[in-house]
Scaffold this active site. Sequence first.
Site, PDB file in Angstrom:
ATOM      1  N   SER A 151       0.418   1.933  -0.234  1.00 26.23           N
ATOM      2  CA  SER A 151       0.214   3.294  -0.712  1.00 26.23           C
ATOM      3  C   SER A 151       1.013   3.511  -1.990  1.00 26.23           C
ATOM      4  O   SER A 151       2.093   2.927  -2.162  1.00 26.23           O
ATOM      5  CB  SER A 151       0.685   4.303   0.354  1.00 26.23           C
ATOM      6  OG  SER A 151       0.804   5.603  -0.193  1.00 26.23           O
ATOM      7  N   TYR A 164       7.422   6.873   5.619  1.00 28.53           N
ATOM      8  CA  TYR A 164       6.178   6.184   5.275  1.00 28.53           C
ATOM      9  C   TYR A 164       6.317   5.443   3.948  1.00 28.53           C
ATOM     10  O   TYR A 164       5.928   4.277   3.824  1.00 28.53           O
ATOM     11  CB  TYR A 164       5.056   7.220   5.212  1.00 28.53           C
ATOM     12  CG  TYR A 164       3.707   6.713   4.775  1.00 28.53           C
ATOM     13  CD1 TYR A 164       2.884   6.017   5.661  1.00 28.53           C
ATOM     14  CD2 TYR A 164       3.229   6.963   3.492  1.00 28.53           C
ATOM     15  CE1 TYR A 164       1.632   5.568   5.272  1.00 28.53           C
ATOM     16  CE2 TYR A 164       1.977   6.525   3.097  1.00 28.53           C
ATOM     17  CZ  TYR A 164       1.181   5.832   3.988  1.00 28.53           C
ATOM     18  OH  TYR A 164      -0.071   5.403   3.595  1.00 28.53           O
ATOM     19  N   LYS A 168       5.979   1.416   3.281  1.00 30.42           N
ATOM     20  CA  LYS A 168       5.000   0.836   2.355  1.00 30.42           C
ATOM     21  C   LYS A 168       5.691   0.058   1.237  1.00 30.42           C
ATOM     22  O   LYS A 168       5.157  -0.957   0.753  1.00 30.42           O
ATOM     23  CB  LYS A 168       4.101   1.928   1.784  1.00 30.42           C
ATOM     24  CG  LYS A 168       3.183   2.584   2.814  1.00 30.42           C
ATOM     25  CD  LYS A 168       2.241   1.579   3.463  1.00 30.42           C
ATOM     26  CE  LYS A 168       1.187   2.263   4.324  1.00 30.42           C
ATOM     27  NZ  LYS A 168       0.287   1.293   4.990  1.00 30.42           N
TER      28      LYS A 168
END
Length: 254
Positions: A151, A164, A168
Amino acid sequence: MSDAPRQTIRLDGKVALVTGGNRGLGREMALGFARAGADIVVASRHEDACAEFAAALRDELGVRAIGVGVHVGRWDTLDGFVERVYGEMGSVDVLVNNAGMSPLYDSVDSVSEELFDKVLAVNLKGPFRLSALVGTRMAAGGGGSIINISSVGAVHPRPNILPYAAAKAGLNALTEGLARTFGPSVRVNAIMAGTFLTDVSKAWDMEAFAERAKGFALGRGGEPHEIVGAALYLASDLSSYTTGSILTVDGGQP
């Protein structure tokens, strides 16, 4: 099944395993691979939904396809999962580590250890373990391609996605490291995805998003099928000299 541009890349004779494959970007990639002639393993926590989608792929496209339930964040279940996939399909030529999660939180001090660990388990620990298991078999056999779905949050971490984003960023690092681990016969790359209008986006404030998207070079969010071209490239022999790369597909987000 969604409409998409005509495909010319072929994956006949290959088996593609897509985690988080029953919805969103995973579903579109699995569909794109099947349209290119690949046999498909659709995997997610929701085995019934995976089995239903796999049946549609078999019926509509004539490929072999199975749906398998698995929680990629649970390390001790992945050995059995991989054994089942190889037992039923014979091989895996393409692994797409797509399953992910990014729970909302009110403030950074409200993030619990449980939430933090869960986010890292699904987005980082699971892809590492699956890549280790499948990549080792690929390297011992005829080679293959591993595609990690990262991402842009990894390089532009916004305050509301910090666990998150960290996961990533770690996945980007693993991509390069695993490419060196499993080369020369196995290629490992990542697609660093921007904002796509999947089913998750139905809960968004779309007016606020439209205003934010004005700053994107393309001025909009991505349609899910627009991830497929990059995935097909990395899955196919067209990317035979591409490994350890992070391919950004984000519509030109700043």
